[in-house]
Scaffold this motif. Sequence first.
Motif, PDB file in Angstrom:
ATOM      1  N   THR A 277       0.822  -1.217   0.000  1.00 20.02           N
ATOM      2  CA  THR A 277       0.000   0.000   0.000  1.00 20.02           C
ATOM      3  C   THR A 277       0.852   1.262   0.000  1.00 20.02           C
ATOM      4  O   THR A 277       0.332   2.349  -0.261  1.00 20.02           O
ATOM      5  N   GLU A 278       2.151   1.141   0.283  1.00 16.44           N
ATOM      6  CA  GLU A 278       3.028   2.305   0.226  1.00 16.44           C
ATOM      7  C   GLU A 278       3.253   2.766  -1.215  1.00 16.44           C
ATOM      8  O   GLU A 278       3.709   3.891  -1.443  1.00 16.44           O
ATOM      9  N   HIS A 279       2.939   1.906  -2.164  1.00 16.55           N
ATOM     10  CA  HIS A 279       3.242   2.212  -3.562  1.00 16.55           C
ATOM     11  C   HIS A 279       1.998   2.246  -4.455  1.00 16.55           C
ATOM     12  O   HIS A 279       2.108   2.598  -5.630  1.00 16.55           O
ATOM     13  N   VAL A 280       0.843   1.884  -3.928  1.00 11.84           N
ATOM     14  CA  VAL A 280      -0.332   1.804  -4.787  1.00 11.84           C
ATOM     15  C   VAL A 280      -0.937   3.187  -5.007  1.00 11.84           C
ATOM     16  O   VAL A 280      -1.002   4.019  -4.095  1.00 11.84           O
ATOM     17  N   LEU A 281      -1.352   3.444  -6.243  1.00 12.62           N
ATOM     18  CA  LEU A 281      -2.056   4.666  -6.639  1.00 12.62           C
ATOM     19  C   LEU A 281      -3.288   4.220  -7.410  1.00 12.62           C
ATOM     20  O   LEU A 281      -3.175   3.586  -8.460  1.00 12.62           O
ATOM     21  N   TRP A 282      -4.467   4.570  -6.902  1.00  9.39           N
ATOM     22  CA  TRP A 282      -5.713   4.011  -7.425  1.00  9.39           C
ATOM     23  C   TRP A 282      -6.311   4.846  -8.545  1.00  9.39           C
ATOM     24  O   TRP A 282      -6.209   6.076  -8.552  1.00  9.39           O
ATOM     25  N   TRP A 283      -6.988   4.148  -9.455  1.00  4.84           N
ATOM     26  CA  TRP A 283      -7.902   4.750 -10.431  1.00  4.84           C
ATOM     27  C   TRP A 283      -9.283   4.234 -10.070  1.00  4.84           C
ATOM     28  O   TRP A 283      -9.530   3.026 -10.119  1.00  4.84           O
ATOM     29  N   GLN A 284     -10.177   5.120  -9.675  1.00  6.66           N
ATOM     30  CA  GLN A 284     -11.477   4.700  -9.161  1.00  6.66           C
ATOM     31  C   GLN A 284     -12.537   4.732 -10.260  1.00  6.66           C
ATOM     32  O   GLN A 284     -12.653   5.713 -11.005  1.00  6.66           O
ATOM     33  N   VAL A 285     -13.328   3.661 -10.314  1.00  9.40           N
ATOM     34  CA  VAL A 285     -14.378   3.516 -11.324  1.00  9.40           C
ATOM     35  C   VAL A 285     -15.696   3.205 -10.625  1.00  9.40           C
ATOM     36  O   VAL A 285     -15.741   2.390  -9.697  1.00  9.40           O
ATOM     37  N   TYR A 286     -16.771   3.866 -11.079  1.00  8.12           N
ATOM     38  CA  TYR A 286     -18.124   3.491 -10.667  1.00  8.12           C
ATOM     39  C   TYR A 286     -18.679   2.602 -11.787  1.00  8.12           C
ATOM     40  O   TYR A 286     -19.101   3.092 -12.835  1.00  8.12           O
ATOM     41  N   PRO A 287     -18.633   1.271 -11.612  1.00 11.70           N
ATOM     42  CA  PRO A 287     -18.848   0.360 -12.745  1.00 11.70           C
ATOM     43  C   PRO A 287     -20.188   0.504 -13.445  1.00 11.70           C
ATOM     44  O   PRO A 287     -20.237   0.500 -14.687  1.00 11.70           O
TER      45      PRO A 287
END
Length: 445
Positions: A6-16
């Motif tokens: 989690t120190e390296h994760v960068l999220w792209w958020q989607v509302y499916p």
Amino acid sequence: MTAAWTEHVLWWQVYPLGFVGAEIRPESPTSEVTHRLDRIVGWLDHVIELGLNGLQLGPVFASTSHGYDTVDHFTVDPRLGDGDDLDRLLAEARARGIRVLLDGVFNHVSRAHPWFADVEARGPESEYADRFRIDWDDAPGWHPGDAVPAQVFEGHDALVVLNHDSEAVRDHVVEIMSHWLDRGIDGWRLDAAYAVPASFWAAVLPRVRERHPEAWFSGEVIHGVGGDFVVESTIDSLTQYELWQGIWHSLSDRNLFELAHAVERGNELLQHSIPSTFIGNHDVTRIASAVGAELVPHAAAVLFTVAGVPSVYAGDEYAHLGVKEARLGGDDAVRPEFPSTPPAPGELPPEAAAVLRAHEQLVAVRRRHPWLHSAHTDVVELQNEWIVLRTATGSGAVVTALNPSAEPRRLPVGGPHVPIAGEATTEGDDLIIPPGGWLVAEPAE
């Protein structure tokens, strides 16, 4: 101990449901499967090209309308597809090194959920009656067909609240979480975590971690919940709405004091956990509508240079517009359908191209400086219409400067610095930022 990834994760958020063009409020429920999830697969290379490595999915389970009114946590919503479609999406993400987070709605369920349907049919005699918060004293002499006096979520009559003191509910949530972690997801966003007693999460999450020690849990909190809740609940991370509000209020009002306060407040939260940070999500007005497309890079510059686990809401990197309204369907504008593949660079209007380029620069900064994940940020310079932030640890430092004003600004930054994102000129130890400009810089070697 929170998982190291989690120190390296960068999220792209989607509302499916919105993303794939599913009907959000169908006139009648249907079990007919329409295979739409592959449309998200068509965007995974875009996630990688942005420099991101996480896919945060909104609700994917069977529901009656918007996804937060679940009827079956073990079945993919037929408007999206089936279990094979979700497995394929997970496999395609995994092949690209993309982590996947699912949205867990465990505070409430739909009135159409089989448990509650049984309660409506049988009343207190139902085996599921104790799995909801129901005060039968409010319905003396209850008979089938009478209203069940169940607690609902924030006035939404279609969303009945689960009884989180019920051992059966706890076991059920453990089973749901473990099932999908077994299938290959990496963690859970816990919807409305603030509405659920911390003791419930403390009873559930350690049991899930026994089987999946690398799983990560991010809890949605709106306000008034902080470090004590993290400790009591064992949730890994909480949504940082204070930072989101400080960013867009300050930029839209041209008063950066609120941002300074939010940054300082964020430093306090780091004592307990690393927050989940964002400048847009499926529940709020699009950042480009809130501050104007020309200031989206300023907002993103803060997002990617202060501590947190950042997420980009799909479309914000293109300066998509959308205003949330307080009415039925008021979320639709911020949850639109997307094309099956990303636009080609040459197809973007200038404003969208500029915002996309800023996101690419800033994600690259974050990638080169992973210590930003947990670093403290100091406010170095502050006026109504400009601010200089310095985020640092023993591993390094970056300076983030925002100038949404109509005048150029000379910003002293305590020594020679090299711009690494945005635009500025240097003059001695000072940085000159153009009107409406922003930059991120690091000390010159």
